[in-house]
Design a protein around this motif. Structure first.
Motif, mmCIF file in Angstrom:
data_model
loop_
_atom_site.group_PDB
_atom_site.id
_atom_site.type_symbol
_atom_site.label_atom_id
_atom_site.label_comp_id
_atom_site.label_asym_id
_atom_site.label_seq_id
_atom_site.Cartn_x
_atom_site.Cartn_y
_atom_site.Cartn_z
ATOM 1 N N ASP A 99 -31.648 -1.496 25.040
ATOM 2 C CA ASP A 99 -32.296 -0.874 23.875
ATOM 3 C C ASP A 99 -31.529 -1.175 22.588
ATOM 4 O O ASP A 99 -32.128 -1.456 21.550
ATOM 5 C CB ASP A 99 -32.412 0.636 24.072
ATOM 6 N N GLU A 100 -30.197 -1.129 22.648
ATOM 7 C CA GLU A 100 -29.390 -1.420 21.463
ATOM 8 C C GLU A 100 -29.491 -2.896 21.073
ATOM 9 O O GLU A 100 -29.536 -3.228 19.885
ATOM 10 C CB GLU A 100 -27.924 -1.040 21.712
ATOM 11 N N VAL A 101 -29.541 -3.772 22.075
ATOM 12 C CA VAL A 101 -29.688 -5.215 21.809
ATOM 13 C C VAL A 101 -31.021 -5.480 21.103
ATOM 14 O O VAL A 101 -31.070 -6.188 20.085
ATOM 15 C CB VAL A 101 -29.577 -6.033 23.115
ATOM 16 N N LEU A 102 -32.099 -4.898 21.624
ATOM 17 C CA LEU A 102 -33.414 -5.109 20.999
ATOM 18 C C LEU A 102 -33.477 -4.521 19.596
ATOM 19 O O LEU A 102 -34.067 -5.119 18.689
ATOM 20 C CB LEU A 102 -34.520 -4.512 21.871
ATOM 21 N N ALA A 103 -32.879 -3.355 19.405
ATOM 22 C CA ALA A 103 -32.883 -2.751 18.063
ATOM 23 C C ALA A 103 -32.168 -3.672 17.073
ATOM 24 O O ALA A 103 -32.641 -3.860 15.943
ATOM 25 C CB ALA A 103 -32.219 -1.381 18.114
ATOM 26 N N LEU A 104 -31.047 -4.255 17.491
ATOM 27 C CA LEU A 104 -30.343 -5.193 16.610
ATOM 28 C C LEU A 104 -31.200 -6.428 16.343
ATOM 29 O O LEU A 104 -31.301 -6.896 15.208
ATOM 30 C CB LEU A 104 -29.006 -5.609 17.228
ATOM 31 N N TYR A 105 -31.849 -6.959 17.374
ATOM 32 C CA TYR A 105 -32.696 -8.142 17.183
ATOM 33 C C TYR A 105 -33.778 -7.873 16.141
ATOM 34 O O TYR A 105 -34.007 -8.697 15.256
ATOM 35 C CB TYR A 105 -33.334 -8.578 18.507
ATOM 36 N N TRP A 106 -34.436 -6.714 16.235
ATOM 37 C CA TRP A 106 -35.540 -6.430 15.310
ATOM 38 C C TRP A 106 -35.057 -6.187 13.883
ATOM 39 O O TRP A 106 -35.844 -6.232 12.951
ATOM 40 C CB TRP A 106 -36.399 -5.274 15.825
ATOM 41 N N ARG A 107 -33.761 -5.983 13.670
ATOM 42 C CA ARG A 107 -33.228 -5.908 12.295
ATOM 43 C C ARG A 107 -33.049 -7.312 11.713
ATOM 44 O O ARG A 107 -32.824 -7.459 10.515
ATOM 45 C CB ARG A 107 -31.896 -5.157 12.279
ATOM 46 N N THR A 108 -33.131 -8.354 12.542
ATOM 47 C CA THR A 108 -32.904 -9.722 12.066
ATOM 48 C C THR A 108 -34.128 -10.619 12.169
ATOM 49 O O THR A 108 -34.123 -11.701 11.614
ATOM 50 C CB THR A 108 -31.779 -10.395 12.875
ATOM 51 N N ALA A 109 -35.135 -10.207 12.908
ATOM 52 C CA ALA A 109 -36.258 -11.119 13.184
ATOM 53 C C ALA A 109 -37.593 -10.442 12.880
ATOM 54 O O ALA A 109 -37.710 -9.216 12.919
ATOM 55 C CB ALA A 109 -36.219 -11.547 14.646
#
Length: 180
Positions: free
Chosen positions: A80-90
């Motif tokens: 969940d934390e990995v996906l949240a970080l991804y959506w802040r960049t993409a």
């Protein structure tokens, strides 16, 4: 009957020269074998800014989040934390994100310290204790992998041996430190 002798302009034949003028040198004979053509120079490599190259090879996921996954591996994050970080960049699942953009988008609570290296990390050896590496590689597409402080390489959530991938090319190296 003999063929008539052809004459050039002024009445002189092809094998005679005018008095007072030296004979023309004979034409050089073509060589027996043609010389091979000179090789064309190799094309110059295209200059790219590797730090802005989106890393997006994530075969185990529906989202091209390998840069976020590499950072999450170093920090011990869940999916969940990995996906949240991804959506802040993409902006979409397939766009991927550069390592630099991913590090800049990491939450302030992580208190990351980063440093980019201009040399391949393979020459650096294992990272020092409390620090990890994120490597921008081509395998066969742009991808990001993590190297944990114990020297283990991680890709797609699994440890792997880089020597098993002879086509792996390290394009950029980031040292990442964080408080424990």
């Amino acid at each position: 009957m003999k063929a008539p002798h052809k004459t050039g302009p002024g009445g002189w034949g092809p094998h005679h020269h005018k008095p007072g003028k030296p004979p023309k040198p004979p034409k050089p004979k073509p060589p027996h074998h043609k010389k091979p053509p000179k090789p064309k120079p190799a094309p110059k490599p295209k200059k790219t800014h590797a730090h802005k190259k989106p890393r997006k090879l994530s075969p185990g996921s529906d989202v091209a989040c390998c840069s976020a996954e590499a950072l999450g591996t170093l920090l011990g994050w869940g999916w969940d934390e990995v996906l949240a970080l991804y959506w802040r960049t993409a902006s979409d699942p397939d766009s991927g994100a550069s390592i630099l953009d991913t590090l800049e988008a990491a939450p302030a609570r992580c208190r990351l310290q980063t440093r980019s290296f201009g040399i391949p990390s393979l020459l650096l050896g294992p990272p020092r204790a409390g620090a990890g590496l994120i490597l921008g590689v081509t395998l066969p597409e742009p991808h990001a992998v993590a190297v944990t402080p114990d020297g283990t390489w991680w890709s797609w959530g699994q440890p792997f041996q880089p020597c098993c991938w002879p086509e792996l090319v390290v394009e950029e190296t980031w040292a990442v430190t964080w408080p424990r």
